[in-house]
Write a protein that holds these residues in place. Sequence first.
Motif, PDB file in Angstrom:
ATOM      1  N   THR A 105       0.000  -7.461  -5.084  1.00  0.00           N
ATOM      2  CA  THR A 105      -0.830  -6.381  -5.604  1.00  0.00           C
ATOM      3  C   THR A 105      -0.395  -5.061  -4.967  1.00  0.00           C
ATOM      4  N   LEU A 106      -0.109  -4.055  -5.817  1.00  0.00           N
ATOM      5  CA  LEU A 106       0.249  -2.724  -5.356  1.00  0.00           C
ATOM      6  C   LEU A 106      -1.002  -1.850  -5.365  1.00  0.00           C
ATOM      7  N   ILE A 107      -1.217  -1.126  -4.253  1.00  0.00           N
ATOM      8  CA  ILE A 107      -2.442  -0.344  -4.084  1.00  0.00           C
ATOM      9  C   ILE A 107      -2.077   1.098  -3.733  1.00  0.00           C
ATOM     10  N   PRO A 108      -2.458   2.088  -4.563  1.00  0.00           N
ATOM     11  CA  PRO A 108      -2.174   3.487  -4.224  1.00  0.00           C
ATOM     12  C   PRO A 108      -3.197   4.036  -3.228  1.00  0.00           C
ATOM     13  N   ILE A 109      -2.726   4.906  -2.318  1.00  0.00           N
ATOM     14  CA  ILE A 109      -3.603   5.562  -1.351  1.00  0.00           C
ATOM     15  C   ILE A 109      -3.186   7.029  -1.238  1.00  0.00           C
ATOM     16  N   ASP A 110      -4.079   7.840  -0.635  1.00  0.00           N
ATOM     17  CA  ASP A 110      -3.849   9.286  -0.592  1.00  0.00           C
ATOM     18  C   ASP A 110      -3.558   9.834   0.795  1.00  0.00           C
ATOM     19  N   SER A 111      -3.623   8.991   1.841  1.00  0.00           N
ATOM     20  CA  SER A 111      -3.395   9.496   3.194  1.00  0.00           C
ATOM     21  C   SER A 111      -3.018   8.351   4.117  1.00  0.00           C
TER      22      SER A 111
ATOM     23  N   GLU B 275      -6.170   6.472   5.128  1.00  0.00           N
ATOM     24  CA  GLU B 275      -6.619   5.519   4.122  1.00  0.00           C
ATOM     25  C   GLU B 275      -5.731   4.282   4.124  1.00  0.00           C
ATOM     26  N   ALA B 276      -4.428   4.463   4.313  1.00  0.00           N
ATOM     27  CA  ALA B 276      -3.511   3.325   4.350  1.00  0.00           C
ATOM     28  C   ALA B 276      -3.884   2.358   5.463  1.00  0.00           C
ATOM     29  N   ILE B 277      -4.176   2.907   6.637  1.00  0.00           N
ATOM     30  CA  ILE B 277      -4.546   2.063   7.778  1.00  0.00           C
ATOM     31  C   ILE B 277      -5.868   1.350   7.497  1.00  0.00           C
ATOM     32  N   ARG B 278      -6.830   2.094   6.933  1.00  0.00           N
ATOM     33  CA  ARG B 278      -8.132   1.482   6.646  1.00  0.00           C
ATOM     34  C   ARG B 278      -7.988   0.334   5.644  1.00  0.00           C
ATOM     35  N   VAL B 279      -7.218   0.558   4.586  1.00  0.00           N
ATOM     36  CA  VAL B 279      -7.034  -0.482   3.574  1.00  0.00           C
ATOM     37  C   VAL B 279      -6.290  -1.681   4.163  1.00  0.00           C
ATOM     38  N   ALA B 280      -5.252  -1.418   4.944  1.00  0.00           N
ATOM     39  CA  ALA B 280      -4.494  -2.522   5.552  1.00  0.00           C
ATOM     40  C   ALA B 280      -5.381  -3.381   6.443  1.00  0.00           C
ATOM     41  N   ASN B 281      -6.301  -2.750   7.167  1.00  0.00           N
ATOM     42  CA  ASN B 281      -7.152  -3.484   8.110  1.00  0.00           C
ATOM     43  C   ASN B 281      -8.370  -4.120   7.451  1.00  0.00           C
ATOM     44  N   ASP B 282      -8.626  -3.797   6.189  1.00  0.00           N
ATOM     45  CA  ASP B 282      -9.831  -4.281   5.515  1.00  0.00           C
ATOM     46  C   ASP B 282      -9.628  -5.700   5.000  1.00  0.00           C
ATOM     47  N   THR B 283      -9.462  -6.618   5.925  1.00  0.00           N
ATOM     48  CA  THR B 283      -9.257  -8.035   5.625  1.00  0.00           C
ATOM     49  C   THR B 283      -9.611  -8.838   6.863  1.00  0.00           C
ATOM     50  N   PRO B 284     -10.080 -10.063   6.704  1.00  0.00           N
ATOM     51  CA  PRO B 284     -10.353 -10.895   7.885  1.00  0.00           C
ATOM     52  C   PRO B 284      -9.084 -11.335   8.618  1.00  0.00           C
TER      53      PRO B 284
ATOM     54  N   ILE C 240       0.865  -1.182   0.000  1.00  0.00           N
ATOM     55  CA  ILE C 240       0.000   0.000   0.000  1.00  0.00           C
ATOM     56  C   ILE C 240       0.900   1.230   0.000  1.00  0.00           C
ATOM     57  N   VAL C 241       0.844   2.013  -1.093  1.00  0.00           N
ATOM     58  CA  VAL C 241       1.840   3.062  -1.330  1.00  0.00           C
ATOM     59  C   VAL C 241       1.156   4.421  -1.507  1.00  0.00           C
ATOM     60  N   HIS C 242       1.685   5.431  -0.813  1.00  0.00           N
ATOM     61  CA  HIS C 242       1.153   6.787  -0.958  1.00  0.00           C
ATOM     62  C   HIS C 242       1.326   7.247  -2.406  1.00  0.00           C
ATOM     63  N   ARG C 243       0.304   7.891  -2.919  1.00  0.00           N
ATOM     64  CA  ARG C 243       0.290   8.259  -4.329  1.00  0.00           C
ATOM     65  C   ARG C 243       1.444   9.195  -4.719  1.00  0.00           C
ATOM     66  N   ASN C 244       1.934   9.983  -3.769  1.00  0.00           N
ATOM     67  CA  ASN C 244       3.041  10.899  -4.071  1.00  0.00           C
ATOM     68  C   ASN C 244       4.312  10.170  -4.498  1.00  0.00           C
ATOM     69  N   VAL C 245       4.496   8.932  -4.013  1.00  0.00           N
ATOM     70  CA  VAL C 245       5.715   8.170  -4.332  1.00  0.00           C
ATOM     71  C   VAL C 245       5.394   6.871  -5.065  1.00  0.00           C
ATOM     72  N   TYR C 246       4.135   6.729  -5.472  1.00  0.00           N
ATOM     73  CA  TYR C 246       3.667   5.465  -6.043  1.00  0.00           C
ATOM     74  C   TYR C 246       4.401   5.111  -7.331  1.00  0.00           C
TER      75      TYR C 246
END
Length: 484
Positions: free
Chosen positions: A387-393, A396-405, A294-300
């Motif tokens: 899978t590489l996933i861009p995020i903006d904050s 959002e990074a924390i939310r995406v990381a935790n969005d799994t069982p 999960i990579v911040h869009r500024n450095v994606y």
Amino acid sequence: MSKFQDLNKQYIDGEWRDGTGKTIYKDTNPFNEETLAEFKMASVEDISEAYQSAKQAQKAWSETNPFERSTIMENAVRIMNERREELVELLVLESGSSHLKANVEIDFCIAITREAASFPLRMDGTMVPSLVPGKENRVYRKPLGAVGVIGPFNFPMYLAMRSVAPALAVGNGVVLKPDEKTAMSGGTILGKIFEEAGVPKGVLNVVVADMGEIEDSFVEHPIPRMISFTGSTGVGRHIGELCGRNIKKSVLELGGNNALIVLKDADIQRAVNAAAFGKYMHNGQICMSLNRIIVHRNVYDEFVKRFVDKAESIKVGDPRDKDTLIGPLINRAAIDRLLGQIEEARQQGAETVLEGKVDGNVMSPVILTGTNEVATAKNEMFGPVVTLIPIDSEEEAIRVANDTPYGLSGSVHTRSVEKGVEIAKQMETGMVHVNDQSVNDEPLVAFGGEKDSGLGRFGGEWSLEEFTTLQWISTQNKPREYPF
């Protein structure tokens, strides 16, 4: 035929013999599919005999002088050190391990066994104050009795040793059932090591069995007071249900969907190097392997380019070549499963930035870009697919990381260690590594997951706790006045 022929037996009550089951299993090299050994598999009766043996031998073993038990564990450490080359070769041939991964695995085995050698000297008791006048409360730490251990194929020797060594050290009898695909490196070689180290006859037993024949008998047998299982979440859930129904303790180390978060202030090359190791070590066949980055869009864009370049530089092929870092997956079914997940992810909108090639059971690195909703991000790949996933904050990074069982391992890259720690605290996972990658294990640290990634902890004092029980004994030293 392989020189490992002598490892193709069941080890029951101190004897090496064929199983009495109906199945003959061919143990093959996953790279070239050469037969390494043939096993006559264990029957339900063999498993019962193994548990009976462990139970009968356990009492005398638990009463063995703790310094002697400690010395036996140290003997096992010495044997592994002396026979490292032989053990590495076995892991390379049977599990498809690279030389790098095999040596790391032996290091882990040595480390946890050396730590377990201290356990016999830590089986102490405590005195606890009492509410009742004249009473002494004593709490004694004791072995559970007999323990069943079920190991996986990916880090077969270590993930069996991680349970077997502590369980033996504290005075339990043990029955080990390895995955048949790594029956020698995850099973019978441990029997050989501890037999030579001096573990008495019957205390440790190793059974190689076909699950279709033995069904749930290994778990449901009335003798073991605990089942330690490392493997998939689906199987772990079933084992947990069986243990609950039969009032057994269970320790479950299950699947993962591990994320590496790369913040906009991260050292990009450092994050790339960590990501490559955390993803492609042992071809991604590790429960702790990175599944999502999960990579911040500024450095994606910069991260993607450097990561693809890094992945393309990794040598892929025959694990017998010491320069190879990515060898075969465990079998063709694993390749087919990955190809299906990749195709599904593409249909869901994922894009391929590095197309991996398949040659036999070997798959080169595959890198996709997408969202948390594509198949390769939602499901544990257990292979060289990420899978590489861009995020903006950061939020959002924390939310995406935790969005799994799942919640086994993870990592965060940032130039601020304290920021990394604060983000790690918000990740719903048992282990997080700041400015590192997700594949870490140490003998003195609590290892384990949250949510669908399991129950319990391995390592150090936590292993000592898991493989023992406590008994309260009180003594009423002065006559007690009762209300009636």
